[in-house]
Design an enzyme around this catalytic site. Sequence first.
Site, PDB file in Angstrom:
ATOM      1  CG  ASP A 102      -2.183   4.761   3.620  1.00  0.00           C
ATOM      2  OD1 ASP A 102      -2.102   5.050   2.401  1.00  0.00           O
ATOM      3  OD2 ASP A 102      -3.102   5.169   4.341  1.00  0.00           O
ATOM      4  CG  HIS A 105      -1.966   1.026   1.233  1.00  0.00           C
ATOM      5  ND1 HIS A 105      -3.199   0.822   1.797  1.00  0.00           N
ATOM      6  CD2 HIS A 105      -2.003   2.284   0.728  1.00  0.00           C
ATOM      7  CE1 HIS A 105      -3.938   1.913   1.649  1.00  0.00           C
ATOM      8  NE2 HIS A 105      -3.224   2.814   1.003  1.00  0.00           N
TER       9      HIS A 105
HETATM   10  O1  DOR Z   1      -4.120   9.547   4.780  1.00  0.00           O
HETATM   11  C1  DOR Z   1      -4.333   9.168   3.646  1.00  0.00           C
HETATM   12  N1  DOR Z   1      -3.624   9.641   2.607  1.00  0.00           N
HETATM   13  N2  DOR Z   1      -5.307   8.272   3.419  1.00  0.00           N
HETATM   14  C2  DOR Z   1      -5.723   7.988   2.176  1.00  0.00           C
HETATM   15  O2  DOR Z   1      -6.687   7.274   2.039  1.00  0.00           O
HETATM   16  C3  DOR Z   1      -5.075   8.570   1.001  1.00  0.00           C
HETATM   17  C4  DOR Z   1      -3.725   9.055   1.319  1.00  0.00           C
HETATM   18  C5  DOR Z   1      -3.153   9.998   0.280  1.00  0.00           C
HETATM   19  O3  DOR Z   1      -3.169   9.643  -0.883  1.00  0.00           O
HETATM   20  O4  DOR Z   1      -2.693  11.072   0.647  1.00  0.00           O
HETATM   21 ZN    ZN Z   2      -3.710   4.784   1.055  1.00  0.00          ZN
END
Ligand code: DOR
Ligand code: ZN
Length: 388
Positions: free
Chosen positions: A272, A15
Site C-alpha cells: 500500500d 498494492h
Molecule cells: O492510507 C491510504 N492511502 N489508504 C488508501 O486507501 C489510499 C492511500 C492513498 O492513495 O494515499
Molecule cells: Zn491503497
Amino acid sequence: MTRTLITLPGLIDCHVHFREPGFEQKEDMESGAAAAHAGGMRTVCEMPNTNPPTVSVAALKEKIQRAERIRNVDIRFFFGATEAGHIQEFRKAWSMPELRKRLVGMKIFFDHSTGDQGANTAVIEEAFKVCAELGAPLVGHCEDAAINAEARELILDQAPEATDVSFYSLMRPCASEARAIERAIQYARMYGTQFHIAHLSTARGVELVRDAKKEGLPVTCEVAPHHLFLTIDDYATLGARGKMNPPLRTAQEQKALWQGIADGTVDCIGTDHAPHLLKEKENGNPLAAPSGVPGTETMLPLLLTVAAGGWPHPNEKSQIENAQMSMDGIKRLCFTNPNRIFNLNATEEEVLQIDTTAEWVLHGAELHAKCGWTPYEGWRVKGKVQRF
Ligand code: DOR
Ligand code: ZN
C-alpha cells in the site's frame, strides 16, 4: 564477516499508488518504480486513485502508454469504479487484449480514502456481479462508510477541538473493517466473485477470511507492512506520518495479523505504498493530513530482519512473539501467491540477490521514493538487496 547470499524471484507488490498522472509531485511512475526496484520488486499493481482516476478505457490507455517507458519494473493496473458507467468501461477494457496485458482487475472502495473513490451499495454489488461474470479479480478496500461516519461524529462531538492523530484510529474503528468484510463475503458467496481484501488490519477481519476460506469461497487477502510493524503506540513518534487508511491498530490486532501469516490465512503482503509529501503531512491539524505512507522499498528489509530472527522496531518491547518469517514465506507471500491470485505471469527466474547478513539503517532521505521520508526512520534492519 562472510556474506550469505540467497536468491529469489523478482518480487511482486500487489498494492501501490504511484500518483501518475495527477500528483507527480508526490511520486511518478519512474520514481515509484525506482523505489520498488530497490526494494526487490519486479512487478507492481497500481491503484486507480490518480487524476484522472482509472475509471475509463481512455484513462487506462493513458496510464499504459506512460508505463511503457518504465523498463525496470512491470507496472500493472487496477480499474476503479464509483458509478455504474465505470463498470461498463471496465467491461470494455477487459475485452481488449492490448489493455488486458496490464489490467489486473477491479478495485472498489467501500468508503472514501485518498481520492474519494468510495462507492455506494449498488455500485459495489454491481462490481461483484460483473467481475464474477468476467472472471476478473476484485479487490476491496474494506471499511464501512456508515460506521466510520458515526464514529467520527461521536469523537468530534466529544472532542470538537481534537487534533491528536491517535483519534484517527477511533474514527475508523475495527468494527468498520469487519462490517465491510462481512458484506463483501456475502456478495462473493452470492455471485462467486474472486475477491481479494486489501490491507487487512484487524483480528476479526482475519477470522472472517479464515472462515470464508473454510467455506470454500474464492476469498483471499493481503496485509500491509505498516500494520505488521506499527501500532497506535507509534503515533507518539510519527504524528501524521503514521496516518493511513485503514489506520494503525493495537498490538492485539497486530498479533492476529502475524497469526494469519503463520497459519496461511494471509495470502500476500502488499505495501500500500501511498506517498504524500512531508509538507502535506505536517501542514497544521494532523487529523486533517492526507492518509498514506510510502513502503515499497522498505518491506523486504523489514521482513528479512524477522526472517533473521530479529525485530526491526527500535522498541524491542513491541516485538510480537508470534512474528515469524522465512525465505519460503517471503517467496510465497510476495511472489507465488500474488502471481497466482492476479494471474500476473511474472517470471520465476531467481533474479534477486539478497545479502541476508548485511545490517543497515533505514533513512528516508536515502530511499528512492520522491517523498524522501519513511515511517521506519532510523530502524536497524538485517538483509539487503544487492545490486543486480
Ligand atoms: O492510507 C491510504 N492511502 N489508504 C488508501 O486507501 C489510499 C492511500 C492513498 O492513495 O494515499
Ligand atoms: Zn491503497
